[in-house]
Design a protein around this motif. Structure first.
Motif, short mmCIF file in Angstrom:
data_model
loop_
_atom_site.label_atom_id
_atom_site.label_comp_id
_atom_site.label_asym_id
_atom_site.label_seq_id
_atom_site.Cartn_x
_atom_site.Cartn_y
_atom_site.Cartn_z
N LEU A 441 0.79 -1.39 0.02
CA LEU A 441 -0.07 0.03 0.09
C LEU A 441 0.80 1.21 -0.04
O LEU A 441 0.67 2.27 -0.60
CB LEU A 441 -0.87 0.03 1.21
N LYS A 442 1.73 1.19 0.81
CA LYS A 442 2.85 2.54 0.75
C LYS A 442 3.56 2.72 -0.40
O LYS A 442 3.51 3.66 -0.78
CB LYS A 442 4.09 2.18 1.88
N MET A 443 3.84 1.74 -1.22
CA MET A 443 4.47 1.95 -2.48
C MET A 443 3.47 2.33 -3.60
O MET A 443 3.86 3.08 -4.56
CB MET A 443 5.20 0.45 -3.02
N LEU A 444 2.06 1.72 -3.55
CA LEU A 444 1.03 2.36 -4.49
C LEU A 444 0.77 3.69 -4.25
O LEU A 444 0.36 4.25 -5.15
CB LEU A 444 -0.05 1.34 -4.37
N VAL A 445 0.91 4.21 -2.99
CA VAL A 445 0.41 5.74 -2.55
C VAL A 445 1.68 6.64 -2.88
O VAL A 445 1.55 7.84 -2.51
CB VAL A 445 -0.52 5.84 -1.46
N THR A 446 2.90 6.12 -3.13
CA THR A 446 4.11 7.03 -2.66
C THR A 446 4.79 6.75 -3.92
O THR A 446 4.94 7.82 -4.78
CB THR A 446 4.91 6.70 -1.55
N ILE A 447 5.65 5.84 -4.15
CA ILE A 447 6.60 5.67 -5.47
C ILE A 447 5.80 5.40 -6.54
O ILE A 447 6.41 6.18 -7.57
CB ILE A 447 7.56 4.34 -5.09
N ALA A 448 4.77 4.81 -6.82
CA ALA A 448 4.11 4.73 -7.96
C ALA A 448 3.67 6.17 -8.52
O ALA A 448 3.75 6.30 -9.86
CB ALA A 448 3.14 3.66 -8.09
N PRO A 449 2.91 6.81 -7.90
CA PRO A 449 2.47 8.09 -8.07
C PRO A 449 3.61 9.15 -8.67
O PRO A 449 3.54 9.70 -9.60
CB PRO A 449 1.83 8.70 -7.00
N ILE A 450 4.80 8.86 -7.72
CA ILE A 450 6.02 10.08 -8.12
C ILE A 450 6.54 9.65 -9.54
O ILE A 450 6.86 10.40 -10.43
CB ILE A 450 7.15 9.59 -7.23
N VAL A 451 6.50 8.40 -9.77
CA VAL A 451 7.27 7.98 -11.15
C VAL A 451 6.08 8.29 -12.30
O VAL A 451 6.40 8.86 -13.44
CB VAL A 451 7.28 6.47 -11.23
N LEU A 452 4.69 8.28 -12.02
CA LEU A 452 3.91 8.57 -13.19
C LEU A 452 3.68 10.01 -13.16
O LEU A 452 3.69 10.57 -14.33
CB LEU A 452 2.61 7.97 -12.67
N ILE A 453 3.70 10.58 -12.20
CA ILE A 453 3.88 12.17 -12.38
C ILE A 453 5.06 12.81 -12.95
O ILE A 453 4.83 13.68 -13.71
CB ILE A 453 3.85 12.92 -10.81
N LEU A 454 6.17 12.14 -12.95
CA LEU A 454 7.41 12.75 -13.43
C LEU A 454 7.36 12.42 -15.09
O LEU A 454 7.54 13.12 -15.98
CB LEU A 454 8.60 12.03 -12.75
N LEU A 455 6.77 11.01 -15.33
CA LEU A 455 6.49 10.77 -16.90
C LEU A 455 5.36 11.81 -17.40
O LEU A 455 5.77 12.21 -18.56
CB LEU A 455 6.22 9.24 -16.66
N GLY A 456 4.44 11.95 -16.76
CA GLY A 456 3.36 12.75 -17.28
C GLY A 456 4.07 14.31 -17.55
O GLY A 456 3.77 14.96 -18.49
N LEU A 457 4.76 14.86 -16.62
CA LEU A 457 5.23 16.32 -16.80
C LEU A 457 6.31 16.17 -18.07
O LEU A 457 6.28 17.12 -18.46
CB LEU A 457 5.86 16.62 -15.43
#
Length: 501
Positions: A441-457
């Motif tokens: 759960l901690k990985m799903l709400v922290t690391i995964a969103p960070i990677v996706l945000i950087l890719l989107g930006l």
């Protein structure tokens, strides 16, 4: 003969109105009056914004509670429940482009081109929604019952939401007014997500089955020792779900009525000109080959995967920010603002204060993620109209595919999170979970969103419509509208002259 012809000409001229004669004699002297800026009142914006609530209220109720309802209340077996949820989501995504194309082929009526879809789909959607939460008496066909009405409701709510989304382009021709109305809409939609969850949760939440520790120490749901008490409790739970469905259905109808009475659909002047019919695949090719639209969709696809939360009070702030500093700047600052706080959650132990701080930060960032795509999409459509001036009626296709990608992001995030928790050993309705589940759960709400945000930006770096480009498109569109209006007036004068003659 010459005298007779002169008399007839003078007689005919005497029958003509003076204004038409002057227009015919001195067409070059006709001076265009400056067109007044179209202003939407606060009442108009609120009525438009309220129309976004039905989709969010029903969507949150189904998203949070349908799986629990199928398994624990309707008592559908887990395999059939997973088929219902998967097929329903797949069908929902499929119907968005299809409905968008059907709307683009619709004719204009006295109510507009989009409003009839909203009006006529509402009562049917309400019936289908209510039947989703009804437990039929035939247990053998329950899975088919829920699959049928779930897919039917998703189709009907698409017939409401796609034209409502495209309505942004027809409430005003001014970009600033559309942006302001979008900010109102996003605020109401965020409130709708909270309202749908709160109503459903408060009404049915009292019927939760308590969990007990099994002999081995793991937390399991109580089976119930008294059959009579269990049957009574189950019936009360079914009635609670029906009551919640009735309340949400009433909200759906009220919002649809307010939208219909408070918003007037306006037609672009250049759309009155005749254009060749466009096939579905040609329209799809034109839309998906438009570079700014593809880049906008790709960028927000990844940020939508990162954030599926809600935010309310910061949407007006982001509306002011994008007006002051531009939409592209707001995207970078708004969406990236949550990254430091997500890193904080990933590397620090659980703390209530930190949780509140991260929740506020995520709400600020998600407010930008809610507002900005719907505010930038009309700019993309304006750019498309300038490059494809003969392609009319493509607005529903643009909006329907954006809704499709949003639902696709939601479905992918749900599927990945569910599979990840299953692999980690998640226990259904357990009072506690293994350590691996907490780590996942901690990985799903922290690391995964960070990677996706950087890719989107990173993808947003390719988005070509900045503030200078947007202002230039606005001037060019205004010139196109004035040219179309002048052409329409000339055709009307010619028709009137021929009729009188």
């Amino acid at each position: 003969m010459a005298k007779g012809e002169g008399s007839e000409s003078g007689s005919a001229a005497g029958l003509l109105p003076t204004g038409i004669l002057q227009a015919a004699e001195r067409p070059a002297q006709v001076k265009k009056e400056p067109k007044k800026k179209q202003q939407l009142s606060i009442c108009n914006k609120l009525c438009y914004a309220v129309g976004g609530a039905p989709y969010q209220v029903t969507g949150c109720a189904l998203g949070f509670f349908l799986q629990i309802y199928l398994l624990d209340v309707a008592q559908v077996d887990p395999f059939s429940a997973s088929i219902i949820l998967f097929v329903g989501r797949a069908w929902d995504a499929f119907t968005d482009p299809l409905v968008g194309f059907c709307i683009s082929k619709s004719s204009w009526t006295r109510l507009g081109r989009l409003m009839p879809w909203i009006i006529f789909s509402t009562p049917l959607a309400i019936i289908a929604y209510f039947l989703i939460w009804f437990v039929p008496d035939f247990p053998q066909g329950q899975a088919l019952w829920y699959l049928l009405f779930y897919c039917l409701f998703e189709t009907l709510v698409t017939c409401f939401h796609v034209p409502y989304s495209a309505l942004t382009m027809f409430i005003s021709t001014e970009q600033s007014e559309r942006d302001s109305a979008t900010a109102y809409r996003m605020t109401v939609e965020v409130l709708g997500t909270v309202l749908g969850t709160a109503i459903q949760g408060q009404i049915v939440g009292q019927a939760d089955t308590p969990c007990l520790q099994d002999p081995n120490g793991s937390a399991l749901a109580s089976e119930g020792t008294n059959h009579t008490q269990s049957a009574t409790s189950l019936k009360e739970t079914q009635n609670a779900y029906l009551l919640a469905a009735g309340v949400i259905a009433s909200i759906y109808v009220i919002c649809a009525v307010i939208l219909t009475l408070g918003v007037r659909e306006q037609r672009e002047p250049y759309e009155t000109q005749q254009a060749e019919p466009m096939s579905f695949f040609r329209g799809l090719r034109l839309v998906m080959s438009h570079g700014p639209y593809v880049k906008l969709i790709a960028g927000f696809l990844f940020t939508s995967l990162a954030f599926m939360l809600s935010a309310t009070f910061t949407i007006p702030i982001w509306q002011w920010f994008l007006t002051r500093f531009g939409k592209k700047t707001a995207v970078y600052i708004g969406i990236s603002s949550a990254v430091p706080f997500l890193i904080l959650v990933a590397f620090m132990k659980s703390n209530l204060i930190i949780t509140y701080v991260v929740a506020v930060a995520a709400g600020i960032s998600v407010a930008a993620a809610f507002l900005l795509p719907w505010s930038m999409l009309p700019d993309v459509i304006d750019d498309f109209h300038l490059k494809q001036p003969q392609s009319h009626g493509t607005e529903p296709i643009f909006f329907s595919f954006y809704v499709f990608f949003t639902k696709f992001a939601s479905g992918v995030s749900l599927g990945i999170s569910t599979l990840s928790l299953d692999f980690a050993g998640y226990q259904t309705r357990g009072c506690s979970q293994p350590a691996r589940v907490k780590f996942t759960l901690k990985m799903l709400v922290t690391i995964a969103p960070i990677v996706l945000i950087l890719l989107g930006l990173l993808l947003f770096k390719l988005y070509p419509i900045d503030e200078e480009k947007r202002r230039q498109n606005k001037k060019d569109l205004q010139a196109l509208r004035e040219e179309a209006s002048s052409s329409g007036c000339s055709d009307t004068d010619s028709t009137e002259l021929a009729r009188i003659l």
